[in-house]
Write a protein that holds these residues in place. Sequence first.
Motif, PDB file in Angstrom:
ATOM      1  N   PRO A  19       0.768  -1.322  -0.131  1.00 55.02           N
ATOM      2  CA  PRO A  19      -0.178   0.136   0.229  1.00 55.02           C
ATOM      3  C   PRO A  19       1.139   1.543  -0.227  1.00 55.02           C
ATOM      4  O   PRO A  19       0.204   2.477  -0.322  1.00 55.02           O
ATOM      5  CB  PRO A  19      -0.493  -0.089   1.154  1.00 55.02           C
ATOM      6  N   LEU A  20       1.910   1.259   0.540  1.00 60.84           N
ATOM      7  CA  LEU A  20       2.824   2.150   0.113  1.00 60.84           C
ATOM      8  C   LEU A  20       3.762   2.909  -1.338  1.00 60.84           C
ATOM      9  O   LEU A  20       4.808   3.453  -1.784  1.00 60.84           O
ATOM     10  CB  LEU A  20       4.716   2.057   1.541  1.00 60.84           C
ATOM     11  N   GLY A  21       3.650   1.224  -2.115  1.00 58.64           N
ATOM     12  CA  GLY A  21       4.820   1.718  -3.351  1.00 58.64           C
ATOM     13  C   GLY A  21       4.107   0.192  -3.486  1.00 58.64           C
ATOM     14  O   GLY A  21       4.219  -0.825  -2.675  1.00 58.64           O
ATOM     15  N   ASN A  22       4.682   0.435  -4.881  1.00 57.68           N
ATOM     16  CA  ASN A  22       4.858  -1.062  -5.772  1.00 57.68           C
ATOM     17  C   ASN A  22       5.759  -1.069  -6.375  1.00 57.68           C
ATOM     18  O   ASN A  22       5.990  -2.641  -7.219  1.00 57.68           O
ATOM     19  CB  ASN A  22       4.105  -0.771  -7.240  1.00 57.68           C
ATOM     20  N   GLY A  59      -2.899   1.789  -8.251  1.00 55.82           N
ATOM     21  CA  GLY A  59      -1.315   1.919  -9.421  1.00 55.82           C
ATOM     22  C   GLY A  59      -0.558   0.241 -10.523  1.00 55.82           C
ATOM     23  O   GLY A  59      -0.491   0.394 -10.895  1.00 55.82           O
ATOM     24  N   PHE A  60      -1.382  -0.486  -9.410  1.00 53.70           N
ATOM     25  CA  PHE A  60      -0.888  -2.004  -9.805  1.00 53.70           C
ATOM     26  C   PHE A  60      -1.425  -2.173 -10.826  1.00 53.70           C
ATOM     27  O   PHE A  60      -2.413  -2.741 -11.411  1.00 53.70           O
ATOM     28  CB  PHE A  60      -1.001  -3.106  -8.862  1.00 53.70           C
ATOM     29  N   ASP A  61      -0.813  -2.297 -12.167  1.00 52.64           N
ATOM     30  CA  ASP A  61      -1.433  -3.108 -12.956  1.00 52.64           C
ATOM     31  C   ASP A  61      -0.361  -4.755 -13.634  1.00 52.64           C
ATOM     32  O   ASP A  61       1.015  -4.618 -14.106  1.00 52.64           O
ATOM     33  CB  ASP A  61      -1.045  -2.334 -14.298  1.00 52.64           C
ATOM     34  N   PRO A  62      -0.370  -5.120 -13.153  1.00 51.55           N
ATOM     35  CA  PRO A  62      -0.302  -7.091 -13.945  1.00 51.55           C
ATOM     36  C   PRO A  62      -0.073  -7.017 -14.959  1.00 51.55           C
ATOM     37  O   PRO A  62       1.467  -7.850 -15.080  1.00 51.55           O
ATOM     38  CB  PRO A  62      -1.722  -7.754 -13.609  1.00 51.55           C
ATOM     39  N   ALA A  63       0.126  -5.943 -16.225  1.00 57.78           N
ATOM     40  CA  ALA A  63       0.534  -5.976 -17.310  1.00 57.78           C
ATOM     41  C   ALA A  63       2.457  -5.400 -17.376  1.00 57.78           C
ATOM     42  O   ALA A  63       2.822  -6.064 -18.332  1.00 57.78           O
ATOM     43  CB  ALA A  63      -0.531  -5.475 -18.411  1.00 57.78           C
TER      44      ALA A  63
END
Length: 417
Positions: A19-22, A59-63
């Motif tokens: 939750p603080l960054g990917n 902002g998580f994009d599995p792609a």
Amino acid sequence: MTNRQMKRVVVTGLGSITPLGNNLQEYWEGLLQGRNGIGKITLFDASNHACQIAGEVKGFDPADYMARKEAKRMDRFSQFAVAASKQTLENANFVIDELNADRIGVLIGTGVGGIQVIETQNEVLLTKGPRKVSPFTVPTMIANMAAGLTAIHTGAKGPNSCTVTACAAGSHAIGDAFRLIQRGYADAMICGGTEAAITPLSYAGFCSAKALSMSRNDDPAHASRPFDKDRDGFVMGEGAGILFLEELEHALGRDARIYGEIIGYGMTCDAYHMTAPVPEGLGATRAIDLALQDGQITAEEIDYINAHGTSTLANDSTETKAIKKALGKTAYKVAISSTKSMTGHLLGGSGGIEAVATMMAIANNQVPPTINLENPDPECDLDYIANKSRELEVEVALSNSFGFGGHNVTLAFRKYH
């Protein structure tokens, strides 16, 4: 066989979706800044739920890590695991190939597994009938799939398993991976925890159990407050934390960067209650004791503890008692923090991201704070690094994880020399 006869195991790669960054840097910087990762739930309509806040991954994009077609055949918890594992291999500067694949394993824990798929496909069953249920329902919902898919996406063909021990799952996975390398069953292991349980059913269940914070829906930034007198329950988070463990000589042979060494693993069971910890924290105390014995270290050598620190009334006071029993008077000299104050509680994923934070503390000689600690509980009277990170020479550190069912895990790490 003693530890001196066993192989030494070091940490050479770290990855995180939180939750603080990917990525690792965003996560670590967020921790040191004392940044809040908790807000209103957006993953589903929570307006009818008693708790309406969570530590969502944003902002998580599995792609970014896999083909979209592949991502659609995965539950979110598996997407997180594959993404964090690929980050970890890149961070370790390690490539799995035909020559080494049989000696590289995967061990990833989760508390809940594919609950999103279970809920959505159950709705399909009820509204459209059994013939409309996806053929991918079973292979996407089962808890072992995070480890299985990580192996498929990385090519790791060595030992592969999944721990499902509630909130201790990620730490169990790391500890079990440590044992596999120690005993020569693998040269390296991708290991940690993952979770994506911010769903209507999950929240309804935890709310009914009165485990979640339900009084700060309009003030999510201050809802997770471990060791604070005004805490009223945990806030759920999601994400994954993955470590790359390597046998020392294997790491030195390729001139790998070493974040630190894992030296101890203690696990016990309360054998007491489905959800409540045993009074006085006796099970947790034994886990800490066993980790110290396994690592051949004393209480006086410990500089930092990443606490389980869930922000529930029972956990925080019980963990404090356990630390005092295990460390004696030294407990008052040890820096302790709960990073759940910023990320929320990732259930089975918590041990993964917290082990990552512990390794970064050792590598950088900085320890993250416990935010929202404004009115300390008199029963929680240790040094919890309130509200502001601290520069500290960290030689030895512990990471605690405790789960429903009475599972207790303590991992011990040390600076590599």
